[in-house]
Design an enzyme around this catalytic site. Structure first.
Site, PDB file in Angstrom:
ATOM      1  CG  HIS A  82      13.529  23.279  36.503  1.00 29.46           C
ATOM      2  ND1 HIS A  82      14.827  23.404  36.065  1.00 29.46           N
ATOM      3  CD2 HIS A  82      13.622  23.183  37.854  1.00 29.46           C
ATOM      4  CE1 HIS A  82      15.649  23.391  37.103  1.00 29.46           C
ATOM      5  NE2 HIS A  82      14.945  23.260  38.202  1.00 29.46           N
ATOM      6  CG  HIS A  93      19.251  25.921  39.021  1.00 32.02           C
ATOM      7  ND1 HIS A  93      19.665  24.700  38.522  1.00 32.02           N
ATOM      8  CD2 HIS A  93      18.059  25.666  39.622  1.00 32.02           C
ATOM      9  CE1 HIS A  93      18.761  23.773  38.805  1.00 32.02           C
ATOM     10  NE2 HIS A  93      17.772  24.348  39.466  1.00 32.02           N
TER      11      HIS A  93
END
Ligand code: DHB
Ligand code: FE
Length: 285
Positions: free
Chosen positions: A59, A12
């Site tokens: 994240h 990703h």
């Protein structure tokens, strides 16, 4: 009866979002990576999922170092994308499947996985980019989602064994789900990469191959390494393979067949991989 149609795994890396935005799919740097998605598009058109259970990692968008759940499960009606700092375009929002979320959560807590439930959850590049890769150019996502965020960031991280067990518990929960959806399991992140520190740029093709080779036929082999060994083998961010391990668990204990693999070094700092697995027997949920 719901059916698990298979599992889709991909890296990703945020720069993929920039490449899509700029239309660089045929650019020599990007082509070997994007070419790996023709088969994914073909497969998704064939298996036609309408729900995706997605194992990814946050994240810093929902959780930062001050509060970090080990396993968080989305139970929201809608999930909006936000950019946690990469300057990517904002991606489409996702529709949740709250009934399925709560079914999974209830089964997981009964099975002694003390998950964090999130009735509000943003999604970052770890979820949006795999969807942009899988379903390019759609006006609305063709699937509802149940997102799982696994802590791959702030140590102590859950072990590979625990992540595989989490996925398997999700699979058990699906067996008592009364719906008739076609469910795709998704795992994102990895493979080997390290973004910071002395080993920034570290990639380990040998360990990546070990993971890719074993995910279909012997996922328990991936649980032989401790988290610290996994960091050594795959890099500090390579531990995102934990998302893949959980996703493989959700496909069930039975053997699965690899129907597609693409592996390309590097995309940004990452050994980029794409994988499709199908359960060998029809997996009723
Ligand atoms: C990169 C990879 C990631 O998995 C991520 O979350 C951010 C950046 C990279 O290789 O640039
Ligand atoms: Fe990442």
């Amino acid at each position: 009866m719901a059916e698990i149609v298979g599992a889709y795994f991909t890296s990703h890396v945020p720069a993929i979002g920039g490449a899509i935005h700029k239309g660089l799919q045929q650019d020599p740097y990007w082509k070997p990576f994007f070419d790996g998605f023709d088969k994914v598009h073909e497969w998704l058109a064939q298996v036609k999922p309408d729900v995706a259970i997605v194992f990814n990692n946050d994240h810093g968008l929902n959780f930062f170092l001050d509060k970090m759940p080990t396993f968080a499960v989305g139970a929201a009606h809608e999930y909006h994308n936000a950019d946690e700092g990469w300057g990517l375009p904002l991606y489409k929002s996702f529709q949740g499947h709250t009934e399925l979320s709560w079914h999974l959560i209830e089964h997981l807590v009964e099975s002694e996985f003390d998950v964090t439930t999130c009735q509000k959850m943003l999604v970052d590049h770890a979820l949006s980019i795999p969807f942009e890769l899988a379903w390019p150019d759609v006006d609305a996502w063709p699937v509802k989602i149940v997102p799982f965020a696994i802590n791959t960031v702030q140590h102590p991280l859950p072990s590979a064994k625990r992540c595989l067990a989490l996925g398997r518990a999700v699979h058990e929960a699906l067996k008592t789900w009364q719906g008739d959806e076609r469910i795709v399991i998704i795992g994102t992140g990895g493979l080997s990469h390290q973004l910071d520190g002395e080993r920034a740029g570290f990639i380990n093709a040998e360990y990546d191959k070990f993971c890719l080779d074993n995910l279909s036929k012997d996922p328990d082999a991936l649980t032989q390494h401790s988290i610290h060994e996994m960091v050594r083998l795959s890099g500090t961010q390579g531990v995102e393979i934990l998302n893949w391990i959980a996703a493989r668990g959700a496909l069930g204990e039975a053997a699965a067949s690899e129907i597609h693999r693409n592996y390309h070094i590097p995309i940004s700092n990452t050994a980029a991989a794409t994988l499709l697995l199908e359960p060998d027997a029809l997996v009723g949920a």
